[in-house]
Design a protein around this motif. Structure first.
Motif, short mmCIF file in Angstrom:
data_model
loop_
_atom_site.label_atom_id
_atom_site.label_comp_id
_atom_site.label_asym_id
_atom_site.label_seq_id
_atom_site.Cartn_x
_atom_site.Cartn_y
_atom_site.Cartn_z
N ARG A 1 5.51 -11.89 3.07
CA ARG A 1 5.90 -12.89 4.08
C ARG A 1 6.93 -12.32 5.04
O ARG A 1 7.75 -11.47 4.68
N ASP A 2 6.89 -12.84 6.26
CA ASP A 2 7.80 -12.44 7.33
C ASP A 2 7.83 -10.92 7.49
O ASP A 2 8.88 -10.28 7.35
N PRO A 3 6.69 -10.30 7.79
CA PRO A 3 6.66 -8.83 7.88
C PRO A 3 7.31 -8.33 9.17
O PRO A 3 7.33 -9.02 10.20
N SER A 4 7.83 -7.13 9.12
CA SER A 4 8.37 -6.48 10.31
C SER A 4 7.23 -5.95 11.17
O SER A 4 6.08 -5.88 10.73
N SER A 5 7.55 -5.56 12.38
CA SER A 5 6.52 -5.03 13.28
C SER A 5 5.93 -3.73 12.73
O SER A 5 4.74 -3.47 12.89
N ARG A 6 6.75 -2.93 12.08
CA ARG A 6 6.27 -1.67 11.51
C ARG A 6 5.29 -1.92 10.36
O ARG A 6 4.29 -1.22 10.22
N LEU A 7 5.56 -2.92 9.54
CA LEU A 7 4.64 -3.24 8.45
C LEU A 7 3.33 -3.78 8.99
O LEU A 7 2.26 -3.50 8.45
N LYS A 8 3.37 -4.55 10.07
CA LYS A 8 2.14 -5.05 10.69
C LYS A 8 1.29 -3.89 11.20
O LYS A 8 0.06 -3.89 11.04
N VAL A 9 1.93 -2.89 11.80
CA VAL A 9 1.19 -1.72 12.30
C VAL A 9 0.55 -0.97 11.14
O VAL A 9 -0.61 -0.54 11.22
N PHE A 10 1.29 -0.81 10.04
CA PHE A 10 0.74 -0.10 8.89
C PHE A 10 -0.44 -0.87 8.28
O PHE A 10 -1.43 -0.26 7.86
N ALA A 11 -0.36 -2.20 8.25
CA ALA A 11 -1.48 -3.00 7.74
C ALA A 11 -2.71 -2.83 8.62
O ALA A 11 -3.84 -2.75 8.12
N LYS A 12 -2.53 -2.74 9.94
CA LYS A 12 -3.65 -2.52 10.84
C LYS A 12 -4.30 -1.16 10.58
O LYS A 12 -5.52 -1.02 10.57
#
Length: 315
Positions: free
Chosen positions: A102-113
Motif C-alpha cells: 500500500r501507498d507505493p513510492s514512484s520508484r516501486l511503481k516503476v519496478f512493478a511495471k
C-alpha cells in the motif's frame, strides 16, 4: 462461491493429510526392504510391524515411472499435493497479477511495471486500499494462477511474495541489489517473446521446489525465441538476469552476443508456506530459514546435496 472454495480447500487438506500418512507407511516399507536386500538387522522400531509390512510388500504392484519418482521425492505412495498445486502447469499459459504494498513510492511503481514486462501475460494492478482477501478473491474469480506482491523500504524494493493459486504454496523472498531499466541509459525496448529459462546451480530438493515456484510464472517458449531469463544461484542467493541474444558470423565462425535488457536484482528465499496468503498465519511452514542456528552460516540449502534438512527447518 464461498462454499465451493471452502469445500475445495477441505478436500485439498484431506488429500494432503492422507499423503502424510502414506509417506510414513512408505518410509517404513523402504527401510524394511533395504534391510532385507542388504541382509542387515531390522531397526528396533520396525521389529513389531516387520511381518505385516513384509506381507504388504508381496502384494504391491510396480507403479509407473513418474509415480515412483514422485513417491520417492515425497516419501509417499506415488501422489503428492504438488500435483494439485501445479496440475495444469505447462498445459495452459499462466496468468500472473503484479501489485505492490500500500501507498507505493514512484520508484516501486516503476519496478512493478518493469516486472510486469519481464513476465509474459502478466497484468499490473494498483493496490489502492484493497486488502489481501479482496485481492485473492478477485484473482480466483478471474482464474489468476499467481499473485506477486512487491514490498519496499524507503523507496527501495526489498521484498517479493509469490503466491500460487488456488492452494499455494506461498514463497517469501528478500529483494536486494535492484538495478532497474529506468536507471540504465539507452537500454532500448524489451521484447515480448516468451523467454527461455536458465536455473544455474540448483541441485537440492528445496532448489527443485523453488525452481517450480519461479518456473511456472512463465509460459512455455518457442524454440526460436531470442530472450533468456537466468536465475543463477550463488551462496543461496538467486541472481536474476535478463538478456536478448543474437547469432552472427564472426572471424572465428558463428558467434553469440548477449545483450542485457534489465532489470537485475537478487532474490534470497527465507520461507515457504503451504497455503495462500490470506491463510499464511494458519498454514503449515514447508521450509523456513533459521539464521540464528549456529550451523546456518556454513550450510547451503540450494546447491549442496545435503543442504535441505527438513527436520532442522520445518516448524
Amino acid at each position: 462461491m464461498l462454499r465451493r472454495q471452502a469445500r475445495l480447500r477441505r478436500e485439498y487438506l484431506y488429500r494432503k493429510a492422507v499423503e502424510e500418512r502414506n509417506r510414513a507407511i512408505q518410509e517404513k516399507k523402504n527401510r524394511l526392504k533395504q534391510s532385507l536386500e542388504e541382509n542387515t538387522p531390522i531397526h528396533t522400531d520396525l521389529k513389531r510391524e516387520a511381518l505385516s509390512i513384509q506381507k504388504k510388500l508381496k502384494w504391491e504392484d510396480k507403479a509407473p515411472e513418474r509415480a515412483v519418482e514422485i513417491g520417492t521425492e515425497s516419501g509417499g505412495g506415488g501422489e503428492s499435493h504438488e500435483d494439485d498445486e501445479y496440475r495444469w502447469a505447462g498445459v495452459e499459459n499462466p496468468k500472473v497479477l503484479v501489485t505492490t504494498s500500500r501507498d507505493p513510492s514512484s520508484r516501486l511503481k516503476v519496478f512493478a511495471k518493469e516486472l510486469r514486462l519481464v513476465i509474459p501475460n502478466a497484468q499490473r494492478l494498483n493496490r489502492g486500499n484493497h486488502d489481501v482477501k479482496e485481492l485473492l478473491s478477485a484473482c480466483r474469480a478471474n482464474d489468476v494462477t499467481d499473485l506477486l506482491i512487491i514490498h519496499e523500504h524507503r523507496g527501495v524494493p526489498d521484498g517479493l511474495i509469490v503466491c500460487h493459486l488456488p492452494y499455494g504454496p506461498t514463497a517469501y523472498f528478500n529483494l536486494s541489489g535492484v538495478v532497474m531499466r529506468h536507471d540504465i541509459p539507452e537500454i532500448g525496448t524489451m521484447s515480448e517473446q516468451y523467454p527461455h529459462l536458465i536455473f544455474h546451480n540448483m541441485t537440492t530438493k528445496l532448489a527443485g521446489r523453488v525452481t517450480n515456484i519461479l518456473k511456472y510464472l512463465f509460459p512455455v517458449p518457442k524454440e526460436d525465441s531470442r530472450r533468456v531469463v537466468t536465475f543463477a544461484n550463488h551462496d543461496d542467493t538467486l541472481c536474476f538476469r535478463h538478456h536478448m541474444f543474437k547469432r552472427f558470423q564472426g572471424a572465428t565462425g558463428r558467434e553469440l552476443e548477449l545483450i542485457e535488457v534489465g532489470p537485475r536484482f537478487q532474490l534470497k528465499l527465507y520461507e515457504i508456506k503451504l497455503g495462500t496468503l490470506e491463510h499464511a498465519d494458519a498454514a503449515d511452514t514447508e521450509w523456513a530459514l533459521r539464521p540464528f542456528m549456529n550451523t546456518t552460516y556454513k550450510r547451503r540449502f540450494l546447491s549442496d546435496a545435503d543442504g535441505w534438512d527438513a527436520a532442522d527447518n520445518e516448524v
